[in-house]
Design a protein around this motif. Structure first.
Motif, mmCIF file in Angstrom:
data_model
loop_
_atom_site.group_PDB
_atom_site.id
_atom_site.type_symbol
_atom_site.label_atom_id
_atom_site.label_comp_id
_atom_site.label_asym_id
_atom_site.label_seq_id
_atom_site.Cartn_x
_atom_site.Cartn_y
_atom_site.Cartn_z
ATOM 1 N N GLY A 193 36.708 6.201 48.918
ATOM 2 C CA GLY A 193 37.944 5.301 49.785
ATOM 3 C C GLY A 193 39.524 6.131 49.434
ATOM 4 N N TYR A 214 42.571 5.303 52.043
ATOM 5 C CA TYR A 214 43.770 4.418 51.504
ATOM 6 C C TYR A 214 44.963 5.119 51.643
ATOM 7 C CZ TYR A 214 40.878 0.466 50.510
ATOM 8 O OH TYR A 214 40.060 -0.684 50.413
ATOM 9 N N SER A 264 37.819 -1.881 55.247
ATOM 10 C CA SER A 264 37.353 -1.118 54.097
ATOM 11 C C SER A 264 36.003 -1.395 53.821
ATOM 12 C CB SER A 264 38.486 -1.397 52.954
ATOM 13 O OG SER A 264 37.890 -0.945 51.886
ATOM 14 N N ARG A 283 44.216 -5.611 54.968
ATOM 15 C CA ARG A 283 43.087 -5.041 54.763
ATOM 16 C C ARG A 283 41.937 -6.175 55.260
ATOM 17 N NH1 ARG A 283 40.900 -3.307 48.797
ATOM 18 N NH2 ARG A 283 41.118 -5.588 48.487
ATOM 19 N N SER A 320 38.039 -6.592 54.365
ATOM 20 C CA SER A 320 36.809 -6.128 53.753
ATOM 21 C C SER A 320 35.605 -6.465 54.280
ATOM 22 C CB SER A 320 36.964 -6.868 52.255
ATOM 23 O OG SER A 320 38.103 -6.631 51.618
#
Ligand code: C5P
Length: 398
Positions: free
Chosen positions: A212, A216, A233, A246, A248
């Motif tokens: 990631g 990021y 993400s 974000r 998730s």
């Protein structure tokens, strides 16, 4: 972005001053020429010696300091700065700056400035909520002062609420953003990052080694460039970059749904995630016994290609893909770019970048190949964002 910049780091009376020592370390490591100036009450919390040791420069606390040749440290220090950052900024200090008072070195230096002023408030939640502080902060904002934070959470006094100073890493990121050209101002950017996790049963699944980091870093670079950034993400334990929203998700299907819900509303879509190509046809509701046939012979079905689907929308955002290849980078990356109908793809050889901090990438677009010098992922992310800004507004390319 910060290398070679000259910053006056002001410290006022708050227990959060201990965190400013870490901020100073980060600034010095980034090549920032940092001059610390402290209010008298700041020296009750931290000694000037701490900041002197970390910055390698004498710390100024006194309006009448005789070490400055012209005996005017407030003028000399403020003239030499690209920006003044006061962290922590106490309620009392904000009130004095709002009023234009100049009865100590730091407030005089701020009043005499010709450069931007950024403040990171830190105080008890009740002090932050007090109408007097609200008035002062509104007044400072109207005067063009950049207010960083504060955060909400546990306070040193034992109470809970808004008023915590931003963490030093967030302040560092905010300062970096402040000096980054706003090439994506007003643009909305949607990204995917990290791996996906495809459940086999409640405890097992298929995933990959994507860290990631690159996704990021791209999210942060886009936010620094002034974009409104949403990062979808997969499961990674990373801090959300400052200023980034974000969402998730776990599986490719969840990532697909989260992206498609937002993709018609953005200017740029960047698929950085390492999306699993296949998922188990059926995720079992209970843990599968280890000798069960279903575990020995997993039946897989393909996942949707999120990027290709976004690029195929009637009025797609500018779509950018990543191509991690183990050989024939240019041929494979360009073929993938055309197959998915993308204006831009970022190619990298996996043995040189997967999972690590450094990367070696080549940007491929209609015009051909644009190799970037090997660098850390944050630097590469900034260059990628610059390239995207040029594709969005070619007239600014020159
Ligand atoms: O086809 P391949 O997986 O090599 O393509 C990589 C690019 O496509 C990356 O940008 C990745 O984020 C995106 N991708 C996707 N959905 C998939 C597979 C890949 O968005 N199911």
């Amino acid at each position: 972005m910060l290398q070679g910049k000259r910053i006056v780091l002001g410290v006022t009376g708050s227990v959060a001053a201990y965190k400013t020592a870490w901020l100073l370390r980060r600034l010095v490591d980034a090549g920032v020429e940092t001059q610390v100036a402290m209010s008298a009450s700041a020296t009750r919390f931290m000694t000037p010696m701490t900041f002197q040791t970390l910055s390698g420069k004498p710390v100024f606390t006194d309006l009448w300091d005789a070490r400055v040749d012209n005996h005017m440290p407030h003028i000399t220090l403020s003239r030499a700065a690209d920006a003044i950052l006061v962290a922590p900024a106490s309620a009392h200090f904000l009130a004095r700056v709002a009023q234009g008072l100049a009865d100590d070195l730091l407030s005089a230096l701020v009043l005499a400035r010709q450069c931007p002023l950024l403040v990171a408030p830190a105080m008890n939640r009740q002090m932050w909520e007090n109408p007097a502080t609200r008035r002062n902060v509104a007044c400072l904002a109207a005067d063009g002062v950049v207010i960083l934070g504060p955060d909400a959470g546990a306070q040193a006094c034992g109470e809970e609420g808004e008023g915590r100073m931003l963490e030093p890493d967030d302040l560092f990121a905010a300062l970096t953003a402040f000096f980054t050209p706003r090439r994506l101002r007003g643009r909305r950017v949607l990204l995917t990052a990290g791996p996906t996790f495809e459940a086999i049963d409640p405890v097992r699944g298929l995933t990959n080694l994507s860290s990631g980091r690159m996704g990021y870093a791209v999210a942060r670079a886009a936010a620094d460039a002034g974009a409104e950034v949403t990062l979808v993400s997969g499961p990674v334990a990373r801090a959300v970059p400052w200023g980034v929203r974000r969402v998730s998700v776990c599986s490719a299907l969840e990532m697909h749904a989260a992206v498609m819900e937002r993709a018609t509303d953005v200017d740029v879509f960047i698929g950085v995630a390492a999306v699993a190509d296949y998922r188990p046809a059926h995720a079992a509701g209970q843990k599968i016994k280890k000798d069960a046939e279903t575990l020995r012979t997993l039946s897989l079905v393909p996942n949707p290609d999120i990027l290709a689907e976004v690029a195929a929308l009637p009025d797609p955002p500018l779509c950018v893909g990543f191509a991690a290849e183990s050989e024939n980078l240019e041929a494979h990356a360009q073929a993938k770019r055309r197959r998915k109908n993308l204006p831009l793809i970022v190619g990298n050889l996996i043995q040189e970048g997967f999972g690590g901090d450094e990367n070696h990438v080549v940007l491929f677009d209609e015009a051909g190949a644009h190799p970037l010098p090997p660098a850390d992922k944050v630097t590469l992310a900034r260059q990628l964002i610059e390239h995207i800004a040029q594709l969005l507004e070619p007239e600014q390319t020159a």
